[in-house]
Design a protein around this motif. Structure first.
Motif, PDB file in Angstrom:
ATOM      1  N   ALA A  25       0.828  -1.209   0.000  1.00  0.00           N
ATOM      2  CA  ALA A  25       0.000   0.000   0.000  1.00  0.00           C
ATOM      3  C   ALA A  25       0.858   1.254   0.000  1.00  0.00           C
ATOM      4  O   ALA A  25       0.436   2.314  -0.473  1.00  0.00           O
ATOM      5  CB  ALA A  25      -0.917  -0.008   1.216  1.00  0.00           C
ATOM      6  N   SER A  26       2.085   1.124   0.522  1.00  0.00           N
ATOM      7  CA  SER A  26       2.984   2.269   0.580  1.00  0.00           C
ATOM      8  C   SER A  26       4.424   1.809   0.449  1.00  0.00           C
ATOM      9  O   SER A  26       4.740   0.642   0.686  1.00  0.00           O
ATOM     10  CB  SER A  26       2.805   3.047   1.891  1.00  0.00           C
ATOM     11  N   VAL A  27       5.281   2.720   0.031  1.00  0.00           N
ATOM     12  CA  VAL A  27       6.721   2.480   0.037  1.00  0.00           C
ATOM     13  C   VAL A  27       7.343   3.527   0.940  1.00  0.00           C
ATOM     14  O   VAL A  27       6.830   4.646   1.069  1.00  0.00           O
ATOM     15  CB  VAL A  27       7.335   2.552  -1.376  1.00  0.00           C
ATOM     16  N   ARG A  28       8.462   3.155   1.537  1.00  0.00           N
ATOM     17  CA  ARG A  28       9.129   4.051   2.485  1.00  0.00           C
ATOM     18  C   ARG A  28      10.517   4.380   1.945  1.00  0.00           C
ATOM     19  O   ARG A  28      11.378   3.506   1.860  1.00  0.00           O
ATOM     20  CB  ARG A  28       9.206   3.388   3.852  1.00  0.00           C
ATOM     21  N   ILE A  29      10.687   5.631   1.565  1.00  0.00           N
ATOM     22  CA  ILE A  29      11.916   6.107   0.926  1.00  0.00           C
ATOM     23  C   ILE A  29      12.421   7.317   1.697  1.00  0.00           C
ATOM     24  O   ILE A  29      11.703   8.309   1.843  1.00  0.00           O
ATOM     25  CB  ILE A  29      11.658   6.482  -0.541  1.00  0.00           C
ATOM     26  N   ALA A  76      17.424  -2.790   8.114  1.00  0.00           N
ATOM     27  CA  ALA A  76      17.499  -4.100   8.774  1.00  0.00           C
ATOM     28  C   ALA A  76      16.177  -4.469   9.428  1.00  0.00           C
ATOM     29  O   ALA A  76      15.778  -5.645   9.439  1.00  0.00           O
ATOM     30  CB  ALA A  76      18.619  -4.101   9.813  1.00  0.00           C
ATOM     31  N   ALA A  77      15.482  -3.464   9.962  1.00  0.00           N
ATOM     32  CA  ALA A  77      14.205  -3.705  10.629  1.00  0.00           C
ATOM     33  C   ALA A  77      13.028  -3.750   9.657  1.00  0.00           C
ATOM     34  O   ALA A  77      11.882  -3.962  10.079  1.00  0.00           O
ATOM     35  CB  ALA A  77      13.967  -2.616  11.677  1.00  0.00           C
ATOM     36  N   GLY A  78      13.282  -3.544   8.366  1.00  0.00           N
ATOM     37  CA  GLY A  78      12.212  -3.529   7.380  1.00  0.00           C
ATOM     38  C   GLY A  78      11.369  -2.279   7.438  1.00  0.00           C
ATOM     39  O   GLY A  78      10.250  -2.249   6.915  1.00  0.00           O
ATOM     40  N   GLU A  79      11.903  -1.207   8.052  1.00  0.00           N
ATOM     41  CA  GLU A  79      11.131   0.019   8.235  1.00  0.00           C
ATOM     42  C   GLU A  79      11.273   0.984   7.073  1.00  0.00           C
ATOM     43  O   GLU A  79      10.468   1.917   6.936  1.00  0.00           O
ATOM     44  CB  GLU A  79      11.559   0.702   9.534  1.00  0.00           C
ATOM     45  N   ILE A  80      12.290   0.827   6.245  1.00  0.00           N
ATOM     46  CA  ILE A  80      12.384   1.594   5.010  1.00  0.00           C
ATOM     47  C   ILE A  80      12.768   0.648   3.881  1.00  0.00           C
ATOM     48  O   ILE A  80      13.392  -0.393   4.100  1.00  0.00           O
ATOM     49  CB  ILE A  80      13.389   2.773   5.092  1.00  0.00           C
ATOM     50  N   VAL A  99      23.448  -6.669   7.498  1.00  0.00           N
ATOM     51  CA  VAL A  99      22.235  -6.014   7.001  1.00  0.00           C
ATOM     52  C   VAL A  99      22.075  -6.351   5.523  1.00  0.00           C
ATOM     53  O   VAL A  99      22.998  -6.153   4.728  1.00  0.00           O
ATOM     54  CB  VAL A  99      22.294  -4.485   7.199  1.00  0.00           C
ATOM     55  N   ASP A 100      20.903  -6.847   5.143  1.00  0.00           N
ATOM     56  CA  ASP A 100      20.692  -7.318   3.771  1.00  0.00           C
ATOM     57  C   ASP A 100      20.247  -6.157   2.888  1.00  0.00           C
ATOM     58  O   ASP A 100      19.057  -5.927   2.674  1.00  0.00           O
ATOM     59  CB  ASP A 100      19.658  -8.443   3.755  1.00  0.00           C
ATOM     60  N   ARG A 216      16.600  -2.337   0.362  1.00  0.00           N
ATOM     61  CA  ARG A 216      16.491  -3.654   1.008  1.00  0.00           C
ATOM     62  C   ARG A 216      16.550  -4.707  -0.095  1.00  0.00           C
ATOM     63  O   ARG A 216      15.855  -4.607  -1.106  1.00  0.00           O
ATOM     64  CB  ARG A 216      15.160  -3.788   1.753  1.00  0.00           C
ATOM     65  N   SER A 217      17.370  -5.718   0.116  1.00  0.00           N
ATOM     66  CA  SER A 217      17.511  -6.743  -0.919  1.00  0.00           C
ATOM     67  C   SER A 217      16.176  -7.401  -1.243  1.00  0.00           C
ATOM     68  O   SER A 217      15.865  -7.657  -2.416  1.00  0.00           O
ATOM     69  CB  SER A 217      18.518  -7.800  -0.466  1.00  0.00           C
ATOM     70  N   ALA A 218      15.360  -7.656  -0.216  1.00  0.00           N
ATOM     71  CA  ALA A 218      14.058  -8.295  -0.447  1.00  0.00           C
ATOM     72  C   ALA A 218      13.146  -7.391  -1.261  1.00  0.00           C
ATOM     73  O   ALA A 218      12.408  -7.864  -2.148  1.00  0.00           O
ATOM     74  CB  ALA A 218      13.408  -8.656   0.882  1.00  0.00           C
ATOM     75  N   PHE A 219      13.186  -6.096  -0.995  1.00  0.00           N
ATOM     76  CA  PHE A 219      12.359  -5.152  -1.745  1.00  0.00           C
ATOM     77  C   PHE A 219      12.791  -5.120  -3.205  1.00  0.00           C
ATOM     78  O   PHE A 219      11.946  -5.123  -4.122  1.00  0.00           O
ATOM     79  CB  PHE A 219      12.466  -3.758  -1.125  1.00  0.00           C
TER      80      PHE A 219
END
Length: 318
Positions: A25-29, A76-80, A99-100, A216-219
């Motif tokens: 729903a949102s992206v954090r940049i 690392a926390a998936g917050e951005i 950190v990935d 983030r690598s997953a993103f």
């Protein structure tokens, strides 16, 4: 649109399990304006980022996190999802410590834009730093500049009192006499000079700093189309800077709260070319070597910068 980057991202989309229905729903940049991050400032003022993601029905969240360490902790926390301006040293330290993340482009190269600043009555030379109080953000390019400047004099961080402060706080501490030296850049360095201060040294000849854009690598793996949307906005800002330089400088000057003349003086200090080169790899590798020598990074944690840290798309041409 850049053909090679588009093809690379298209290939990633085919390999990725993420589908359009799985879009967030949102992206954090992150939004980082200092020291003089004109592309980011223009991108926000012109609404390019919101526009790029609105077309996908996605909201953009833009937390203002200036500390490299805090940005990588948030990754690392998936917050951005994307750190839009991250020091190369911060990226290296984070990746080396698990950190990935991956570098997806260069942001800027600017050795002449980083300074050790003092007051008019402060230390006269770098050799005078011994025993002095020095303020600035730790774990950043400015931290690296300080270590390099000290090393030239046969000194280390143990020979000074090093106090962790963000740029505005360090500037205020210097001007109020609480510290002897501050590691500063951009408008903060300009403000000190206008108040009668002086630079002890810049980064030229001491460091070759590269700020980068990291994800983030997953993103990156799951949403390559959203990474492309980010770059659409970023390149649109760069195009605006090229086509409307005076307006871009006026926008940056207003955001930085500096005069147009000061903004014009800052601009030549930066190279905002996003495509990474082998020279960038060499500089980041040299940064890592320096951090190992300075005790900032265990040798056992050293990375192969090109293989471990930089995504192939970062080298794609326009």
């Amino acid at each position: 649109m850049r053909l090679f980057r588009t093809l690379a991202l298209a290939a990633a989309m085919l390999a990725s399990p993420a589908l359009a229905d799985d879009q967030p729903a949102s992206v954090r940049i992150t939004y980082v304006a200092s020291p003089f991050n004109v592309p980011s400032i223009v991108m926000r003022e012109k609404g390019y980022l919101d526009e790029a993601f609105a077309a996908k029905g996605i909201k953009v969240e833009s937390p203002e996190i200036t500390s490299g360490a805090q940005q990588t902790q948030a990754i690392a926390a998936g917050e951005i999802d994307i750190a839009s301006v991250l020091g190369g040293t911060s990226a290296i330290l984070a990746k080396a410590n698990g950190v990935d993340l991956q570098i997806i482009a260069a942001y800027a190269r600017s050795p002449k834009a980083y300074f050790l600043m003092t007051r008019g009555d402060g230390p006269a030379t770098l050799a005078d730093l011994k025993g002095k109080k020095v303020a600035g953000p730790k774990g950043t390019v400015l931290n690296q500049l300080l270590v390099a400047a000290l090393a030239e004099q046969g000194l280390t961080l143990k020979d000074i009192e090093y106090i962790n402060m963000d740029l505005p706080t360090a500037r205020a501490a210097l001007l109020s006499g609480q510290v002897d030296v501050a590691t500063l850049a951009g408008a903060n360095a300009v403000a000190v000079e206008k108040a009668g201060g002086k630079p002890l040294t810049s980064g030229e000849g001491l460091i070759k700093p590269t700020t980068v854009i990291a994800a983030r690598s997953a993103f990156l793996k799951e949403h390559p189309d959203l990474v492309e949307a980010y770059f659409d906005a970023h390149y649109k800002a760069l195009a605006f800077m090229k086509e409307h330089p005076d307006e871009a400088l006026a926008i940056a000057a207003k955001e930085q709260k500096i005069s147009l003349e000061d903004a014009k003086a800052q601009m030549p200090l930066y190279d905002f070319t996003p495509v990474m080169t082998e020279d960038d790899v060499a500089n980041l590798t040299a940064d890592q070597d320096f951090m190992i020598e300075a005790g900032m990074l265990p040798k056992a944690n050293a990375l192969d910068i090109k293989v471990d840290l930089i995504a192939p798309m970062a080298f794609e041409t326009e």
